[in-house]
Write an enzyme that holds these catalytic residues in place. Structure first.
Site, short mmCIF file in Angstrom:
data_model
loop_
_atom_site.label_atom_id
_atom_site.label_comp_id
_atom_site.label_asym_id
_atom_site.label_seq_id
_atom_site.Cartn_x
_atom_site.Cartn_y
_atom_site.Cartn_z
N TRP A 155 0.83 -1.21 0.00
CA TRP A 155 0.00 0.00 0.00
C TRP A 155 0.86 1.26 0.00
O TRP A 155 0.61 2.20 0.76
CB TRP A 155 -0.95 0.02 1.21
CG TRP A 155 -1.85 -1.19 1.28
CD1 TRP A 155 -1.81 -2.18 2.21
CD2 TRP A 155 -2.90 -1.52 0.36
NE1 TRP A 155 -2.77 -3.12 1.92
CE2 TRP A 155 -3.46 -2.75 0.79
CE3 TRP A 155 -3.41 -0.91 -0.79
CZ2 TRP A 155 -4.50 -3.37 0.13
CZ3 TRP A 155 -4.46 -1.54 -1.45
CH2 TRP A 155 -4.99 -2.76 -0.99
N ILE A 156 1.86 1.29 -0.87
CA ILE A 156 2.81 2.40 -0.89
C ILE A 156 2.43 3.42 -1.96
O ILE A 156 2.55 3.15 -3.16
CB ILE A 156 4.25 1.90 -1.11
CG1 ILE A 156 4.60 0.81 -0.08
CG2 ILE A 156 5.23 3.07 -1.03
CD1 ILE A 156 4.46 1.24 1.37
N ARG A 244 -0.79 13.14 9.65
CA ARG A 244 -2.15 13.11 10.19
C ARG A 244 -2.85 14.46 10.05
O ARG A 244 -4.06 14.51 9.82
CB ARG A 244 -2.11 12.66 11.66
CG ARG A 244 -1.89 11.16 11.76
CD ARG A 244 -1.64 10.66 13.15
NE ARG A 244 -1.38 9.21 13.08
CZ ARG A 244 -0.76 8.52 14.01
NH1 ARG A 244 -0.32 9.13 15.09
NH2 ARG A 244 -0.57 7.22 13.87
N GLY A 340 -30.18 11.41 -3.78
CA GLY A 340 -31.01 10.29 -4.18
C GLY A 340 -30.31 9.42 -5.21
O GLY A 340 -29.09 9.20 -5.15
N GLU A 364 -2.97 6.60 7.76
CA GLU A 364 -2.17 7.35 8.76
C GLU A 364 -2.61 7.01 10.19
O GLU A 364 -2.65 7.88 11.06
CB GLU A 364 -2.28 8.87 8.53
CG GLU A 364 -1.85 9.33 7.16
CD GLU A 364 -0.35 9.27 6.92
OE1 GLU A 364 0.36 8.77 7.81
OE2 GLU A 364 0.09 9.70 5.86
#
Length: 384
Positions: A155-156, A244, A340, A364
């Site tokens: 996941w880099i 963060r 909707g 993070e």
């Protein structure tokens, strides 16, 4: 207006023009195709975004965390994925600027500030995400000024299109506690450094997310950040404070985009002979969305300002990240309800917001972890 405030206003104005001229018209098509935004990355170089928080001494803009958060929020209102291209890069740059040797700073930072070299952050592994002390990637000292690295990162962001990675490894897996045996290297792509696949995702598309595999990868000790083993965990944690705040700012942008789209649509769409904005059920949703957005924005500003003052901000950044990203998630859901059936179609931006928002609650450090950090800091700062 101070000179700093005037510079920030000019940068934001330039970014606003760029977003409306070059990003908004093309974001939906690129996102749907999961196509890397090559032209936009070049434009971000020209805007100086890859050097946003890098010091002026090394060719960057030297912006405050507060200004940076506002930039991230503004871009995320239009297409959140773009912020990932430079945020991970800047976390890596911060580790070099704060902890690297002067030779390392001079070698890497000027080219990183221009975007000539773009960086990834290699922390997460297949079996280690939130628990970074559980990583298994190993760097063994060869005794000749080099290390041999073996392991896998997952996941880099920027893993495929980036040029280097700030790579967290274990140099001494026997040390207790484990974080004392961790180090961080600046790893360039080359023999033994492979990117076997780009990972598919529900949202956050366009920006590349990849798997990295290191097989007997040889790296010089000159690439060990700071020149000493055992400080990698500290380098990673210091970078994640800014990370963060960045993710919180993304949440603010997504929450605002969902709110703005809903307010606009509610005044256009009619049912029972009047705009749905006049129905109380819709009004209650819009009010809640506005309060969520403002709460996230205020906490993000608070965390960024504390960061700029040099204060410890793990609690403040955790609060901002938790509230702003939950605001993004809930506002995206409510925006779909307001729209909707049309909200379920990629013809409207809320469909993309709905897919992008969940990542923010995970990345993070999960929001569950943020609440634990907040509680622990509350107790530590307020002893009975």
């Amino acid at each position: 207006m101070s000179e700093t405030e005037e510079l920030e206003a000019q940068i934001l104005a330039s970014i606003d023009k760029w977003l409306e001229r070059d990003v908004r018209p093309h974001a939906a098509a690129l996102e749907l195709a999961d196509e890397y935004p090559v032209d936009m990355v070049e434009q971000m170089k020209a805007l100086g975004l890859f050097g946003a928080t890098i010091g002026e001494d090394y060719g960057g803009l030297g912006l405050s965390a507060t200004a940076y958060a506002r930039i991230v929020s503004r871009i995320s209102e239009v297409w959140m994925s773009l912020t990932g291209v430079f945020n991970t890069h800047l976390i890596a740059a911060r580790a070099i600027e704060r902890f690297g040797t002067e030779d390392q700073k001079l070698h890497w930072l000027p080219r990183m500030a221009t975007g000539e070299i773009r960086a990834a952050l290699g922390l997460t592994e297949p079996d280690a995400g939130t628990d970074l002390q559980g990583i298994k990637t190993r760097a063994e000292d060869q005794g000749d000024g080099t290390y041999k690295i073996n392991g896998t990162k997952m996941w880099i962001t920027n893993g495929l299109h980036g040029h280097v990675v700030a790579l967290l490894v274990k140099t001494d897996p026997t040390t207790t506690p484990p974080h004392k045996g961790m180090s961080m290297f600046i790893a360039e792509k080359g023999e033994g450094f492979d990117v076997p696949r780009k990972l598919k995702k529900l949202g956050y598309r366009g920006v590349d997310t990849a798997e990295l595999v290191f097989t007997d990868y040889i790296i010089s000790k000159n690439n060990l950040i700071g020149g000493e083993e055992g400080h990698g965990f500290q380098h990673a944690m210091a970078g994640l404070e800014l990370g963060r705040i960045n993710v919180a700012a993304r949440g603010v942008g997504v929450a605002k985009a969902a709110l703005d789209e809903s307010v606009k649509y509610a005044q256009i769409r009619k049912t029972f002979g009047k705009p749905i904005a006049e129905h109380q059920a819709i009004q209650l949703m819009l009010a809640e969305m506005a309060c969520r957005y403002e709460s996230g924005r205020a906490l993000t500003e608070n965390a960024a300002k504390a960061f700029d003052r040099g204060e410890r901000v793990d609690m403040e950044a955790g609060m901002a990240k938790y509230v702003a990203t939950e605001a993004a998630l809930n506002n995206a859901m409510d925006a779909m309800r307001v729209h909707g059936g049309y909200g379920y179609s990629p013809d409207y931006p809320v469909e993309r917001l709905y897919r992008d928002a969940p990542l923010l609650c995970i990345g993070e450090g999960t929001n569950e972890i943020q609440r634990i950090i907040i509680a622990r800091q509350l107790i530590a700062r307020n002893p009975a």
